[in-house]
Structures are given as structure tokens and as C-alpha cells.
Design an enzyme around this catalytic site. Sequence first.
Site, short mmCIF file in Angstrom:
data_model
loop_
_atom_site.label_atom_id
_atom_site.label_comp_id
_atom_site.label_asym_id
_atom_site.label_seq_id
_atom_site.Cartn_x
_atom_site.Cartn_y
_atom_site.Cartn_z
N LYS A 24 -16.40 6.17 -8.36
CA LYS A 24 -14.88 5.49 -7.75
C LYS A 24 -15.80 4.48 -7.42
CE LYS A 24 -11.13 7.03 -5.00
NZ LYS A 24 -10.46 7.80 -3.83
N CYS A 42 -10.65 1.26 -7.62
CA CYS A 42 -9.54 1.57 -7.44
C CYS A 42 -10.02 0.25 -5.60
CB CYS A 42 -9.67 3.15 -6.25
SG CYS A 42 -9.45 3.62 -4.47
N ASP A 50 -16.35 9.08 0.29
CA ASP A 50 -16.62 8.18 1.39
C ASP A 50 -17.40 9.08 2.37
OD1 ASP A 50 -17.62 6.44 3.22
OD2 ASP A 50 -15.21 5.75 3.72
N TRP A 84 1.31 -0.96 -0.11
CA TRP A 84 -0.05 -0.29 0.13
C TRP A 84 1.35 1.12 -0.29
CZ3 TRP A 84 -0.43 4.00 3.50
CH2 TRP A 84 -1.73 5.05 3.30
N ASP A 113 -3.19 5.47 -2.71
CA ASP A 113 -3.29 6.15 -2.40
C ASP A 113 -2.12 7.40 -1.68
OD1 ASP A 113 -6.11 5.27 -1.85
OD2 ASP A 113 -5.89 4.03 -0.35
N ASN A 121 -11.35 -2.40 0.27
CA ASN A 121 -10.29 -2.13 1.05
C ASN A 121 -10.10 -2.82 1.92
OD1 ASN A 121 -9.17 1.17 0.56
ND2 ASN A 121 -11.59 1.39 1.03
N ASP A 169 -14.32 1.39 -5.20
CA ASP A 169 -13.22 1.19 -4.42
C ASP A 169 -13.91 0.02 -3.74
OD1 ASP A 169 -11.16 2.29 -2.58
OD2 ASP A 169 -11.75 3.22 -1.41
#
Length: 747
Positions: free
Chosen positions: A477, A527, A368, A200, A549, A481, A479
Site C-alpha cells: 500500500k 493511496c 503505518d 478528503w 479514507d 499524505n 500512501d
Amino acid sequence: MAICFHESSKEFHLYNKDISYILTVLENGQIGHIYFGKKLRDRESFAHMMNFRPRPMAVCAFENNMAFSMEHIKQEYPVYGSGDMRYPAVEVLQENGSRISEFVYSGHRIYKGKPEFSGLPATYVEQEDEADTLELYLEDRVSGTEVTLYYTIFTELPAIARSVKFTQTGEQTIVLERAMSMSVDFPDKEFEMIELTGAWARERAVKMRKLEHGVQAVYSMRGCSSHNYNPFLALKRAETTESDGEVYGFSLVYSGNFLAQADVDTYNVTRVTMGIHPNTFSWELKRGESFQTPEAVMVYSDHGLNGMSQTYHTLYRSRLARGYWRDRERPILINNWEATYFNFNEEKIMKIVRTSKELGIELFVLDDGWFGKRDDDTSSLGDWYPDLKKLPEGIAGLAKKVEAEGMKFGLWFEPEMTNKESRLYREHPDWILATPGRKVSVGRNQYVLDFSRDEVVDAIFGQMKKVLTEAPISYIKWDMNRSMSEVYSASAGAQDQGKVMHQYILGVYRLYDMLTKEFPEILFESCASGGARFDPGLLYYAPQCWTSDDTDAVERCKIQYGTSFVYPVSSMGSHVSAVPNHQLLRNTSLEMRANVAYFGTFGYELDPNRLTDEEKQEVKEQIAFMKKYRRLIQYGTFYRLLSPFEGNEMAWMVVSEDRKQAVVGYYKILQSVNGPYKKVRLQGLDPDRKYHVRRIEEGQYEEDLYGDELLWYGLNVSDSSSGENREVYNGRNGDYQSRLYLLESIE
């Protein structure tokens, strides 16, 4: 037709103006590999390029032929255990417990065009004459398993797309335990392997290693292609540079667990295999059932690493990405994440929007925190309805207000996840991946929804469709995670748990497919905590990806440089963020941040209301420059010039198709004193043209130079560091320097 079958020699020759790929039906009916590389003139037989010699201790296929050992023959789709003791491309468990297979030639088909694969992303053609395809049919008569090997050679590109289909025609039930998308054997090991590794915030670092005996591999078992390794490897000759020499590239069009490896035996044969990772994978096939592997794309270049990359860029930009945004310039956006994080309301958002519009920004993206009761990362994933405390008129009301200001509106989703503190989880606790009786690991306070189940995917689609139908939304977008753990589907039986991770990715693809068909003009950006799923599979649905990120300009030099080995500039989400940088706390000039971010889709990740008047004017100039040159930057031919992994400087450039325009980016990380004079040799220019060369900063360098001078002598980038550095620091000298040069042909 670019594919020939020679009946007398049982050889297939795939070729175009750049490459040849040659394979043959062996004496035992299996498929042997003869050659992959620079184009050879066709002939009736290339059998002289095969070597058969008796070797001590070899296990041989025929009692009367001690030279025919599968261990010492280069193959196309090898199996283990019938003489070949190396890693195989395929392994089939049969009802009697045997894993021995013998896939022998039963026929073939050659045709113009390229097949589609249901449910899987793949490269495509728009006209039949853009490619030719060979389907090789193999069968194992004992198990009743049929295999189709697909080879598509593109007419104008040195690239071959490969995949495999398994069909069970026999009465018994089999289990695929390994089903790679491709395998190829090279006759030597004199290569350096290139991989893109990281973690990351430092994705796709370029790593090179000399091939040695044994297995050298990259992989993911995280449920996604991962920050750590990209589904790509390349083999280059030691003398190969960015502009010269041989290199072979291998790229998997897939977003889940993968394995890409180079296996060098003690006779110096290098076997490259690539496909779904066999760990945690098993796929049961009953009579009449089929399984299709993802596509792998092989590229050959004798014009160095840039030649390989440019082939991938062209193919993936124009014949993998699809739809409304494929060929369009990307809008300049601003994302509120680093400006507000979860702490926003409509008033704060609209203040950002109005200032952004004044600066020339075209698209506002709400990140978010807009849904459920999402004030931090502990709740509400899966509850895709607006938080009316933050947004009293909901997403529809906010989006309409943004559009009334003259900007487009975009929205963040994380469709594949949920929190235990959510309505979705309370109503459907069995919808997460969780192994019975085992503790469920948590990542970023969230759990992975079971996208192997149609009802889960359909429920998320229903929620997203409602939001997208009610509001004027131009951009999504998407994502993701966290990695997958404790993978078990409550809806699958014991014999089907080995399918879950692949079925999950098929579920992701299905949701993308439904959304892009329902809303074809929305621009999707993928993403996964930045770059954890920057892979060809998602480019098929989302033509751009959030590259990392990490928005620090210095680190982005490395991240975007490595990403460019496979992926086009138009696919790289790249933003100018605030300083001190939120990931590294590093201070870089606004100019450098933009000069790096230009080489991507370009946008901003900051609060414009915190900028000084001088900074706002600089941002206006940056946006004006990008609007003028973004088609050149995003769709021109990209060249890497200096590697940030090899020194203190980096340079890259992009050239228009007609070679009349170019933009060069040069970056120096740390300043030196009394150093040597510096120049950078450019690429891709017309040697006979004269170019007006200028730095885009007002009052800086300006000169007229011929293409041959820039190609063979170079562009002078010497500065005050070739002396005493007596200049006053102004943000354009000292550490963290960047310069942008614009080259325009003088007619």
C-alpha cells in the site's frame, strides 16, 4: 486500416464500427477539426461540414479572404494571437520574447499498433491489429520547433488516445509555457458538463452544470491529481441518461497538476482542452531536446453514461493496468490501521492474523507505524527499517509468521515523504522541496521529498528493495499524505524550476517502474490520504487504489458511484470497517457495509477479535460469497441504475460477459412510511433468458423472471415502507438498508 488520408481534400478520417474523427489540413497549413461522434461512412471530402463566412471585426489570415479567420474555425491544436483569441493548446516563449507560433502541416505517418512513451504511463496494445495510429507532423519555421500530434483509435472501442511531442530543431532555445495533451472544438454548446469533485473523505461526487459562455474548468495545482477534482470531464446532451443518449468523455493519464476545461465562445463553439496545468509549468528546450505530454483518452458513447463508463472500464482494466495482477481476482485482505493505529506489537498483530485466517481472509496488511521510531505521525518517514521494539524479528520475521499461518503478508509505505524527526532528514535536509529564504509549510507533520532528483528516488528505492527482498511480501500500500507547497528544487537552476512539479511525477513513475519490474508479483495499491491520486496514471503501475479514507457505507455509496464514471470495479479498494464508523460515527449494519464493499476489491478494516460470534459467522458468509462471485463482480460489465446524488436510494449491478449471471445492489439511506411501491429497471440482461432471482440473505425473496420483465418493468424492491412499517427492526429494515440480489440464468 481504420485511418484514411484523402490526398485530394487533405482530410484524415479515423473510424471504427462506432465512431468517426475527422480532421483536415487548412488553407494556411494548420490543422482544422471537422467532426467527432457516431460513425460516418467514409467519403473523399467532408468539406461541406466546415463553415466559412465573413464575420465583422474578425482578424483574417489572408488579405483576400475575409472568411478565413482562425477565431471562427474549429481546430485541432490551436495557438493564440494569430487571429484566434481563445485559450490555446500551446504557448511557446521564444528568445525574442514573442509567444506567437504557427504550426503548419509538414507530413504524417499512419501505422498499425500504438507507440510507447518513455517514462510516462499510457494505454497500450498487445497485438498491432488492436489499434491504428496517426502521427501528424507540424513545424514552426521561425522558431524551428516541430510538433507531433498522436492519435490512436482502438479497433473494438469507441475511444481515441491523444498526446503531443515537441522537438526543438532550431538553433534558438524555446520555453514551453503551455503544452496541452489534446484540444477539440465542438460546433455547439448544448451540453451539460459532468465533473467529479470533492475533498478528503468525500471524493468524486458527481456534479453537473449546463455549459454557458465562458470557461468552465476543473484543475489541480496541488502536485497530485487531488481529492478536489479528478482529471476527467464529460459533456453530455441534456436528454442523455445512464442508458441512452450522447456523451463525450475526456480523461487524462496523469497524476500531477492538470487542467481540464470547456471554453464556450460567443458563437457557441465549445473548445475542450486537457493537459498539464500551465501555472507553475515551463519547460526549456534546447536544440535536439524533446518534451512528451501525458496521454488523454477521449470516448464517445451514444448509449448513455454507462456506455461511456464501460468503455473506460474495459480500456483501463485491460489495456492500462498491466502485469501479474491485471486479470487476477484480488485477494480478500484485512488492514490493521483502524484496528490498532500506531499502537501495536507483534503479539497483537498475530492475534489479528490468526482470527482473520479462521474467517477466511487471505492477506494481512500491516499499515503505518512499523518503521523507525514511528509511534505517531511526527517522526520517521524516510527511515524504512523496522522498529525492533514493536517487531523484535523485524518485518521478515513477522511476514514469515503470517505466511506460516496460511496468509499472505502486505506492507504500508509512504515513500515520497519525510519528517524532520528522521535519520533521512538529518543526513539530507536539502532533499525536501523548499524555497530558499521562505518558510516551509508542513502537512500532517511531514515534508515532501524532492522526487525530481534521481538520487532521492534511488535512495528510497534502495531502502524499499532491501525490505522487499528480505521478507515474503505480496502486497504494497503506497500512501501519499499531503499536497506540495513551496515547490523548489535545490538541485535545479532558476531556468529549470518550472520543470520540477512534472519531474516530480516522473520520479514517482520511475520508482513505481523500478519496483514493479524488480517485484512483478507484488500487488500494488496506490493511496493518497485515500483518493487524492485516484487517476489513470497510477493504474498503469498499481491496478487498484484506496478509494477513500472514508469507510462509512453510506458515504461509500456516493464515492464508489462517482468513481465508477471512469474507473473499473477492480480498481476500487473497498473495506468493511468497524462501527461507529471512525470518520462519521455512524452505525450501519455489518450486512450493509459488506453489500457496498463487495463492489470493489473487498476487505476488512477492523479488529476481528472484537466481533461477536454471530458477527464472525456473518463475516465468514460474506467472505465465502465474495470468493464465489468476485470474478463476476470485479471483471463483469458494471451498470449504474439509481444515483445517490439524486435521491434517497441507490442501485448498481454487474453482469457477466455471457449475460448468464448478475449481482444487483440496492440501497436505501432513510426509511419512509406508507410510501409508493418501488421497482428498479435493470440493464445488460438477455431479454430472452429466464433468471432465477434471489436475495442472498437466507429465507428472503426468490422468484423466476424473464430478462425482458426485469429490463422493461423492473425488479420489485418494495418493502414494508409501502405501508405501516410494523416489522420489528432487525438491521435489515429501518434506516441504512441494503439488499443484494443474485440473478442466475435458468438453462
